[in-house]
Design a protein around this motif. Structure first.
Motif, PDB file in Angstrom:
ATOM      1  N   CYS A  58       0.837  -1.209   0.000  1.00  0.00           N
ATOM      2  CA  CYS A  58       0.000   0.000   0.000  1.00  0.00           C
ATOM      3  C   CYS A  58       0.871   1.257   0.000  1.00  0.00           C
ATOM      4  O   CYS A  58       0.568   2.221  -0.717  1.00  0.00           O
ATOM      5  CB  CYS A  58      -0.936   0.006   1.207  1.00  0.00           C
ATOM      6  SG  CYS A  58      -2.250  -1.215   1.102  1.00  0.00           S
ATOM      7  N   MET A  59       1.938   1.247   0.790  1.00  0.00           N
ATOM      8  CA  MET A  59       2.813   2.415   0.835  1.00  0.00           C
ATOM      9  C   MET A  59       3.490   2.653  -0.513  1.00  0.00           C
ATOM     10  O   MET A  59       3.629   3.793  -0.958  1.00  0.00           O
ATOM     11  CB  MET A  59       3.861   2.246   1.942  1.00  0.00           C
ATOM     12  CG  MET A  59       3.269   2.353   3.330  1.00  0.00           C
ATOM     13  SD  MET A  59       4.465   2.026   4.626  1.00  0.00           S
ATOM     14  CE  MET A  59       5.476   3.482   4.502  1.00  0.00           C
ATOM     15  N   ILE A  60       3.873   1.586  -1.208  1.00  0.00           N
ATOM     16  CA  ILE A  60       4.485   1.739  -2.529  1.00  0.00           C
ATOM     17  C   ILE A  60       3.482   2.310  -3.513  1.00  0.00           C
ATOM     18  O   ILE A  60       3.801   3.188  -4.316  1.00  0.00           O
ATOM     19  CB  ILE A  60       5.044   0.382  -3.015  1.00  0.00           C
ATOM     20  CG1 ILE A  60       6.281   0.022  -2.209  1.00  0.00           C
ATOM     21  CG2 ILE A  60       5.358   0.415  -4.505  1.00  0.00           C
ATOM     22  CD1 ILE A  60       6.824  -1.349  -2.494  1.00  0.00           C
ATOM     23  N   ILE A  61       2.229   1.836  -3.441  1.00  0.00           N
ATOM     24  CA  ILE A  61       1.187   2.348  -4.334  1.00  0.00           C
ATOM     25  C   ILE A  61       0.945   3.826  -4.060  1.00  0.00           C
ATOM     26  O   ILE A  61       0.883   4.649  -4.987  1.00  0.00           O
ATOM     27  CB  ILE A  61      -0.106   1.521  -4.175  1.00  0.00           C
ATOM     28  CG1 ILE A  61       0.095   0.121  -4.750  1.00  0.00           C
ATOM     29  CG2 ILE A  61      -1.281   2.217  -4.845  1.00  0.00           C
ATOM     30  CD1 ILE A  61      -1.025  -0.841  -4.453  1.00  0.00           C
ATOM     31  N   PHE A  62       0.821   4.190  -2.781  1.00  0.00           N
ATOM     32  CA  PHE A  62       0.578   5.595  -2.441  1.00  0.00           C
ATOM     33  C   PHE A  62       1.760   6.473  -2.835  1.00  0.00           C
ATOM     34  O   PHE A  62       1.584   7.614  -3.265  1.00  0.00           O
ATOM     35  CB  PHE A  62       0.278   5.749  -0.951  1.00  0.00           C
ATOM     36  CG  PHE A  62      -1.045   5.172  -0.537  1.00  0.00           C
ATOM     37  CD1 PHE A  62      -2.136   5.187  -1.386  1.00  0.00           C
ATOM     38  CD2 PHE A  62      -1.199   4.594   0.711  1.00  0.00           C
ATOM     39  CE1 PHE A  62      -3.347   4.654  -1.018  1.00  0.00           C
ATOM     40  CE2 PHE A  62      -2.412   4.052   1.097  1.00  0.00           C
ATOM     41  CZ  PHE A  62      -3.498   4.088   0.222  1.00  0.00           C
ATOM     42  N   MET A  63       2.979   5.941  -2.690  1.00  0.00           N
ATOM     43  CA  MET A  63       4.143   6.708  -3.081  1.00  0.00           C
ATOM     44  C   MET A  63       4.149   6.923  -4.596  1.00  0.00           C
ATOM     45  O   MET A  63       4.473   8.009  -5.079  1.00  0.00           O
ATOM     46  CB  MET A  63       5.426   5.997  -2.646  1.00  0.00           C
ATOM     47  CG  MET A  63       6.662   6.860  -2.786  1.00  0.00           C
ATOM     48  SD  MET A  63       8.128   6.186  -1.997  1.00  0.00           S
ATOM     49  CE  MET A  63       8.328   4.654  -2.833  1.00  0.00           C
ATOM     50  N   GLY A  64       3.767   5.916  -5.358  1.00  0.00           N
ATOM     51  CA  GLY A  64       3.670   6.070  -6.808  1.00  0.00           C
ATOM     52  C   GLY A  64       2.631   7.104  -7.196  1.00  0.00           C
ATOM     53  O   GLY A  64       2.867   7.935  -8.093  1.00  0.00           O
ATOM     54  N   ILE A  65       1.485   7.067  -6.516  1.00  0.00           N
ATOM     55  CA  ILE A  65       0.446   8.068  -6.783  1.00  0.00           C
ATOM     56  C   ILE A  65       0.961   9.462  -6.450  1.00  0.00           C
ATOM     57  O   ILE A  65       0.726  10.420  -7.190  1.00  0.00           O
ATOM     58  CB  ILE A  65      -0.835   7.731  -5.978  1.00  0.00           C
ATOM     59  CG1 ILE A  65      -1.484   6.462  -6.530  1.00  0.00           C
ATOM     60  CG2 ILE A  65      -1.820   8.889  -6.013  1.00  0.00           C
ATOM     61  CD1 ILE A  65      -2.608   5.920  -5.670  1.00  0.00           C
ATOM     62  N   GLY A  66       1.680   9.590  -5.343  1.00  0.00           N
ATOM     63  CA  GLY A  66       2.248  10.883  -4.960  1.00  0.00           C
ATOM     64  C   GLY A  66       3.242  11.390  -5.992  1.00  0.00           C
ATOM     65  O   GLY A  66       3.265  12.584  -6.314  1.00  0.00           O
ATOM     66  N   VAL A  67       4.065  10.489  -6.531  1.00  0.00           N
ATOM     67  CA  VAL A  67       5.041  10.895  -7.546  1.00  0.00           C
ATOM     68  C   VAL A  67       4.321  11.373  -8.803  1.00  0.00           C
ATOM     69  O   VAL A  67       4.696  12.384  -9.403  1.00  0.00           O
ATOM     70  CB  VAL A  67       6.010   9.725  -7.863  1.00  0.00           C
ATOM     71  CG1 VAL A  67       6.815   9.991  -9.120  1.00  0.00           C
ATOM     72  CG2 VAL A  67       6.929   9.464  -6.692  1.00  0.00           C
ATOM     73  N   LEU A  68       3.269  10.647  -9.202  1.00  0.00           N
ATOM     74  CA  LEU A  68       2.499  11.065 -10.382  1.00  0.00           C
ATOM     75  C   LEU A  68       1.847  12.429 -10.161  1.00  0.00           C
ATOM     76  O   LEU A  68       1.853  13.280 -11.062  1.00  0.00           O
ATOM     77  CB  LEU A  68       1.444  10.012 -10.717  1.00  0.00           C
ATOM     78  CG  LEU A  68       1.983   8.669 -11.212  1.00  0.00           C
ATOM     79  CD1 LEU A  68       0.845   7.685 -11.420  1.00  0.00           C
ATOM     80  CD2 LEU A  68       2.782   8.858 -12.494  1.00  0.00           C
ATOM     81  N   ARG A  69       1.296  12.651  -8.971  1.00  0.00           N
ATOM     82  CA  ARG A  69       0.683  13.949  -8.684  1.00  0.00           C
ATOM     83  C   ARG A  69       1.726  15.059  -8.661  1.00  0.00           C
ATOM     84  O   ARG A  69       1.468  16.177  -9.110  1.00  0.00           O
ATOM     85  CB  ARG A  69      -0.063  13.889  -7.350  1.00  0.00           C
ATOM     86  CG  ARG A  69      -1.345  13.063  -7.440  1.00  0.00           C
ATOM     87  CD  ARG A  69      -2.046  12.963  -6.122  1.00  0.00           C
ATOM     88  NE  ARG A  69      -2.513  14.267  -5.694  1.00  0.00           N
ATOM     89  CZ  ARG A  69      -3.037  14.511  -4.513  1.00  0.00           C
ATOM     90  NH1 ARG A  69      -3.160  13.537  -3.645  1.00  0.00           N
ATOM     91  NH2 ARG A  69      -3.430  15.711  -4.190  1.00  0.00           N
TER      92      ARG A  69
END
Length: 154
Positions: A58-69
């Protein structure tokens, strides 16, 4: 008889000097306890490890979303900077055009002809108004929790 030594002879029975032959002892079969079937509880997957893996995913997914944003925000920032640059150039061009067309002495004479006076000659009057402050209601518990969480994740 007081001077006589008291001698006692002990007669142990001996069988001679030949070694004995021992008969091999008969092995008794011991009654073994009946084999009980043990119920083994085998946990093949550690629940805490699985929870840790799930949290990490979950943390990796959220970090990826944060990078995209973040990338989208940076692209938008670059676009806005270009837009501001174009507006600044347009403003400079319009200012130059206005200065070329408009004669400030002519505008001043027209204003004086209409009865206007310069700003420095105008009388100044200070007006003060007092606006009563509205009482601020204390936030409810849910509003406090929402504010806390918003500050925590902001």
């Amino acid at each position: 008889m007081a001077n006589q030594i008291d001698i006692r002879y002990i007669n142990f029975s001996t069988e001679g000097n030949a070694a004995r032959k021992f008969a091999p002892a008969q092995k008794e079969k011991a009654q073994l306890p009946s084999a009980r079937r043990r119920t083994r509880r085998v946990v093949t997957i550690d629940p805490l490890a699985m929870i840790g893996v799930a949290v990490a995913v979950c943390m990796i997914i959220f970090m990826g979303i944060g990078v995209l944003r973040l990338q989208a925000a940076q692209e938008k920032n670059v676009q806005m900077a270009q837009y501001v640059e174009s507006l600044s150039e347009k403003n400079t061009a319009l200012q130059a055009e206005f200065d070329a067309v408009c004669d400030l002495d002519e505008v001043r004479q027209l204003a004086l002809a209409l009865g206007m006076i310069p700003k420095l000659e105008a009388p100044q009057t200070d007006i003060r108004m007092y606006v009563p402050e509205e009482p601020v209601a204390a936030p409810s518990l849910w509003e406090q929790i929402g504010t806390f969480l918003a500050g925590l994740f902001a």
